[in-house]
Design an enzyme around this catalytic site. Structure first.
Site, mmCIF file in Angstrom:
data_model
loop_
_atom_site.group_PDB
_atom_site.id
_atom_site.type_symbol
_atom_site.label_atom_id
_atom_site.label_comp_id
_atom_site.label_asym_id
_atom_site.label_seq_id
_atom_site.Cartn_x
_atom_site.Cartn_y
_atom_site.Cartn_z
ATOM 1 N N ASN A 6 0.871 -1.173 0.000
ATOM 2 C CA ASN A 6 0.000 0.000 0.000
ATOM 3 C C ASN A 6 0.911 1.226 0.000
ATOM 4 O O ASN A 6 1.525 1.545 1.017
ATOM 5 C CB ASN A 6 -0.890 -0.044 1.255
ATOM 6 C CG ASN A 6 -1.783 1.167 1.371
ATOM 7 O OD1 ASN A 6 -1.827 2.010 0.474
ATOM 8 N ND2 ASN A 6 -2.493 1.262 2.485
ATOM 9 N N LEU A 7 0.996 1.883 -1.154
ATOM 10 C CA LEU A 7 1.949 3.004 -1.277
ATOM 11 C C LEU A 7 1.398 4.306 -0.698
ATOM 12 O O LEU A 7 2.114 5.310 -0.635
ATOM 13 C CB LEU A 7 2.357 3.187 -2.742
ATOM 14 C CG LEU A 7 2.998 1.952 -3.405
ATOM 15 C CD1 LEU A 7 3.386 2.260 -4.851
ATOM 16 C CD2 LEU A 7 4.219 1.465 -2.630
ATOM 17 N N LYS A 8 0.123 4.279 -0.305
ATOM 18 C CA LYS A 8 -0.515 5.452 0.332
ATOM 19 C C LYS A 8 -0.279 6.730 -0.481
ATOM 20 O O LYS A 8 -0.412 6.708 -1.692
ATOM 21 C CB LYS A 8 -0.048 5.570 1.784
ATOM 22 C CG LYS A 8 -0.282 4.258 2.548
ATOM 23 C CD LYS A 8 -0.122 4.383 4.026
ATOM 24 C CE LYS A 8 -0.369 3.015 4.677
ATOM 25 N NZ LYS A 8 -0.322 3.061 6.132
ATOM 26 N N HIS A 88 -9.718 0.521 4.477
ATOM 27 C CA HIS A 88 -8.446 0.741 5.166
ATOM 28 C C HIS A 88 -8.677 1.675 6.358
ATOM 29 O O HIS A 88 -9.491 2.607 6.279
ATOM 30 C CB HIS A 88 -7.410 1.342 4.213
ATOM 31 C CG HIS A 88 -6.051 1.397 4.820
ATOM 32 N ND1 HIS A 88 -5.656 2.445 5.629
ATOM 33 C CD2 HIS A 88 -5.031 0.516 4.806
ATOM 34 C CE1 HIS A 88 -4.432 2.208 6.063
ATOM 35 N NE2 HIS A 88 -4.027 1.037 5.578
ATOM 36 N N GLU A 157 -5.652 -5.565 10.098
ATOM 37 C CA GLU A 157 -4.637 -4.565 10.407
ATOM 38 C C GLU A 157 -5.024 -3.816 11.679
ATOM 39 O O GLU A 157 -5.884 -2.918 11.631
ATOM 40 C CB GLU A 157 -4.533 -3.543 9.268
ATOM 41 C CG GLU A 157 -4.164 -4.144 7.929
ATOM 42 C CD GLU A 157 -3.600 -3.090 6.990
ATOM 43 O OE1 GLU A 157 -2.443 -3.227 6.611
ATOM 44 O OE2 GLU A 157 -4.296 -2.115 6.675
ATOM 45 N N GLY A 163 1.916 1.921 10.795
ATOM 46 C CA GLY A 163 2.855 3.029 10.706
ATOM 47 C C GLY A 163 3.506 3.412 12.022
ATOM 48 O O GLY A 163 4.126 4.467 12.132
ATOM 49 N N SER A 193 2.894 -2.466 10.429
ATOM 50 C CA SER A 193 4.325 -2.489 10.743
ATOM 51 C C SER A 193 5.038 -3.790 10.376
ATOM 52 O O SER A 193 5.915 -4.246 11.103
ATOM 53 C CB SER A 193 4.546 -2.136 12.213
ATOM 54 O OG SER A 193 4.159 -0.786 12.435
HETATM 55 P P1 PGA Z 1 2.460 0.056 7.730
HETATM 56 O O1 PGA Z 1 1.046 0.226 6.978
HETATM 57 O O2 PGA Z 1 3.100 -1.153 7.118
HETATM 58 O O3 PGA Z 1 3.198 1.321 7.445
HETATM 59 O O4 PGA Z 1 2.160 -0.144 9.156
HETATM 60 C C1 PGA Z 1 0.249 -0.878 6.679
HETATM 61 C C2 PGA Z 1 -1.023 -0.439 6.020
HETATM 62 O O5 PGA Z 1 -1.517 0.651 6.348
HETATM 63 O O6 PGA Z 1 -1.581 -1.158 5.171
#
Ligand code: PGA
Length: 234
Positions: A6-8, A88, A157, A163, A193
């Site tokens: 997920n590149l956000k 998400h 998640e 994050g 994470s």
């Molecule tokens: P993260 O994000 O790996 O930076 O914790 C995961 C996600 O939001 O899908």
């Protein structure tokens, strides 16, 4: 297994294209048979002729119309995109999408046969309230969702792990995944994470069918290593 990035809100279109090309080379050179998904930022969607499946981080349940700031299937069709991320935690908690809105989106994209990666997960206060309350909270995120949809992938998640560098223990992930597997036969990914340093042990947990990776996936080399771990485990 399913290894998803997920590149956000990161990478321009040019950067995204070179990122995808790097993953594609790795997948081809190493004869990887795992499914690799990448969700780029909306404006970085593009033609894709690689082995990597590209999906949308979001789209409105519409073909087109008057929905300022949103895109519809016209825009996804332009690039042959048939995969979407729904629910998400950043969309639920930062952008304020309700379960009702998510169900509408889910049903719309299900009707069109999209592969849907549907995310669930509890905030910290629900985790701290104990197992029963936590599972009850997560159950509400399954309300209205067709858990038997054939193109469904679920991602568990925990919001507090996204994050933050914090992760549940491997035992916690195992026990939650065991419970969630009772709710749906869909592949179940873990996200929150996941890093190159813990991906191997997370992928090895029973009932973990893959990972959804945010920050650590921004390093193509790290993400390729994670794809490699999944391949080794299969
Ligand atoms: P993260 O994000 O790996 O930076 O914790 C995961 C996600 O939001 O899908």
């Amino acid at each position: 297994m399913i290894i998803a990035a997920n590149l956000k809100t990161n990478f321009t279109r040019k950067e995204t294209n070179s990122y995808i090309a790097e993953l594609d080379t790795y997948v081809k050179n190493n004869a990887i048979s795992q499914e690799v998904l990448v969700f780029p930022a909306m404006s970085s969607l593009d033609e894709n002729n690689t082995s990597i499946v590209v999906g949308a981080q979001n789209a409105y349940p519409t073909k087109d119309g008057a929905f300022t700031g949103e895109i519809g299937t016209t825009h996804l069709d332009e690039f042959g995109i048939k995969t979407i991320l729904i629910g998400h935690s950043e969309r639920r908690h930062i952008l304020g999408e309700t379960q009702e809105a998510l169900v509408e989106k889910f049903n719309y994209y299900k009707e069109l046969g999209f592969k849907i990666v549907y995310c669930v997960g509890e905030p910290l206060e629900k985790r701290e309230a104990g197992e029963a309350e936590m599972m009850e909270y997560i159950s509400t995120q399954y309300e209205g969702i067709d858990t038997n949809y054939e193109n469904l992938i679920i991602a568990y998640e925990p919001v507090w792990a996204i994050g933050t560098g914090l992760t549940p223990t491997l035992e916690d992930i195992a026990s939650i995944h065991k419970e969630l597997k009772k709710k749906s036969p869909a592949p179940l990914l873990y996200g929150g994470s996941v890093k190159v340093t813990n991906a191997k042990e997370v992928l090895a947990i029973e009932n973990v069918d893959g990972i959804l990776v945010g920050s650590a996936a921004l390093y193509a080399e790290h993400f390729c290593s994670m794809i490699g771990f999944a391949e080794e485990l299969c």
